[in-house]
Scaffold this active site. Sequence first.
Site, PDB file in Angstrom:
ATOM      1  N   LYS A   1       7.608  11.083  11.203  1.00 25.40           N
ATOM      2  CA  LYS A   1       6.501  10.332  11.819  1.00 25.40           C
ATOM      3  C   LYS A   1       6.455   9.949  13.414  1.00 25.40           C
ATOM      4  CE  LYS A   1       5.632   8.037   7.344  1.00 25.40           C
ATOM      5  NZ  LYS A   1       5.545   6.578   6.825  1.00 25.40           N
TER       6      LYS A   1
ATOM      7  N   ASN B   1       8.030   3.618   9.422  1.00 29.50           N
ATOM      8  CA  ASN B   1       9.337   3.692   8.734  1.00 29.50           C
ATOM      9  C   ASN B   1      10.052   5.343   8.719  1.00 29.50           C
ATOM     10  OD1 ASN B   1       7.511   5.043   7.036  1.00 29.50           O
ATOM     11  ND2 ASN B   1       7.799   3.643   5.190  1.00 29.50           N
TER      12      ASN B   1
ATOM     13  N   GLU C   1      -0.184  18.723  -0.001  1.00 26.03           N
ATOM     14  CA  GLU C   1       0.341  18.257   1.355  1.00 26.03           C
ATOM     15  C   GLU C   1       0.869  19.679   2.354  1.00 26.03           C
ATOM     16  OE1 GLU C   1       3.290  15.108   0.820  1.00 26.03           O
ATOM     17  OE2 GLU C   1       1.736  13.732   0.047  1.00 26.03           O
TER      18      GLU C   1
ATOM     19  N   HIS D   1       8.136  10.745   6.083  1.00 25.31           N
ATOM     20  CA  HIS D   1       7.407  10.717   4.985  1.00 25.31           C
ATOM     21  C   HIS D   1       7.966  11.871   4.405  1.00 25.31           C
ATOM     22  CE1 HIS D   1       4.012  11.726   2.083  1.00 25.31           C
ATOM     23  NE2 HIS D   1       4.178  13.001   2.397  1.00 25.31           N
TER      24      HIS D   1
ATOM     25  N   TYR E   1      -3.201  10.817   3.209  1.00 25.12           N
ATOM     26  CA  TYR E   1      -3.243   9.378   2.713  1.00 25.12           C
ATOM     27  C   TYR E   1      -4.050   8.822   1.818  1.00 25.12           C
ATOM     28  CZ  TYR E   1       1.429   8.543   5.126  1.00 25.12           C
ATOM     29  OH  TYR E   1       2.447   8.688   5.747  1.00 25.12           O
TER      30      TYR E   1
HETATM   31  P1  IDP Z   1       6.152   6.202   1.197  1.00 26.21           P
HETATM   32  O1  IDP Z   1       6.153   6.686   2.281  1.00 26.21           O
HETATM   33  O2  IDP Z   1       7.449   5.427   1.008  1.00 26.21           O
HETATM   34  O3  IDP Z   1       5.740   7.230   0.005  1.00 26.21           O
HETATM   35  P2  IDP Z   1       3.795   4.939   0.271  1.00 26.21           P
HETATM   36  O4  IDP Z   1       3.391   3.719  -0.528  1.00 26.21           O
HETATM   37  O5  IDP Z   1       3.075   6.200   0.128  1.00 26.21           O
HETATM   38  O6  IDP Z   1       5.192   4.925   1.009  1.00 26.21           O
HETATM   39  O7  IDP Z   1       2.827   4.115   1.796  1.00 26.21           O
HETATM   40  C1  IDP Z   1       2.662   5.262   2.800  1.00 26.21           C
HETATM   41  C2  IDP Z   1       3.250   4.554   4.167  1.00 26.21           C
HETATM   42  O8  IDP Z   1       2.133   3.389   4.365  1.00 26.21           O
HETATM   43  C3  IDP Z   1       4.345   4.032   4.070  1.00 26.21           C
HETATM   44  O9  IDP Z   1       5.450   4.964   4.263  1.00 26.21           O
HETATM   45  C4  IDP Z   1       4.152   3.002   5.022  1.00 26.21           C
HETATM   46  O10 IDP Z   1       4.208   3.453   6.392  1.00 26.21           O
HETATM   47  C5  IDP Z   1       3.107   2.465   5.008  1.00 26.21           C
HETATM   48  N1  IDP Z   1       3.034   1.254   3.758  1.00 26.21           N
HETATM   49  C6  IDP Z   1       3.058   1.174   2.664  1.00 26.21           C
HETATM   50  N2  IDP Z   1       2.878   0.123   1.845  1.00 26.21           N
HETATM   51  C7  IDP Z   1       2.917  -0.607   3.089  1.00 26.21           C
HETATM   52  C8  IDP Z   1       2.802  -2.219   2.894  1.00 26.21           C
HETATM   53  O11 IDP Z   1       2.772  -2.762   1.896  1.00 26.21           O
HETATM   54  N3  IDP Z   1       2.715  -2.884   4.050  1.00 26.21           N
HETATM   55  C9  IDP Z   1       2.576  -2.000   5.326  1.00 26.21           C
HETATM   56  N4  IDP Z   1       2.793  -0.614   5.342  1.00 26.21           N
HETATM   57  C10 IDP Z   1       2.916  -0.045   4.247  1.00 26.21           C
HETATM   58 MG    MG Z   2       3.754   8.056  -0.587  1.00 25.54          MG
END
Ligand code: IDP
Ligand code: MG
Length: 138
Positions: free
Chosen positions: A11, A118, A132, A121, A51
């Site tokens: 990212k 974070n 994707e 992905h 997304y």
């Molecule tokens: P993942 O990347 O671990 O699969 P997802 O639930 O698919 O997590 O969410 C996509 C992205 O959205 C996450 O990687 C993170 O950057 C962001 N995200 C997900 N849940 C939250 C939240 O509760 N608060 C803030 N950011 C979130």
């Molecule tokens: Mg995800």
Amino acid sequence: MSAEETLILVKPDGVARGLTGEILRRIEAKGYRLVDIRFVEADRELLAEHYAEHEGKPFFEPLIEFMSSGPTVAIRAAGERVIEGFRSLAGTTDPTTAAPGTIRGDLGRDWGLKVQQNLVHGSDSPESAARELALWFA
Ligand code: IDP
Ligand code: MG
């Protein structure tokens, strides 16, 4: 039977912090094969598709904004159970509590923003991976 493939993204925070090499190193050190890599300046349309499952959630807009804030490195990686294996290497979504030893646990932290930055992905299922990979390697 051909090896399973997944979409991995470094990212914009990972690229900006100069962690692309370290993340690629971990993928390769685990034993997965790098099949294709490209630098992508993702636009809103691509990100909204990518997304789509999160549309309507409070972090959706901040997420799209964050993901279009700079270049992303898209990686097609292959190997037996690579989808599950990379999710394990990445660690859980919240970098504060992601296990040490994982990419998010070792290299990520909470910056007090509306969306968690974070670093990576990884596709979460064979269906997501196919969808994707078609989007990012069109
Ligand atoms: P993942 O990347 O671990 O699969 P997802 O639930 O698919 O997590 O969410 C996509 C992205 O959205 C996450 O990687 C993170 O950057 C962001 N995200 C997900 N849940 C939250 C939240 O509760 N608060 C803030 N950011 C979130
Ligand atoms: Mg995800």
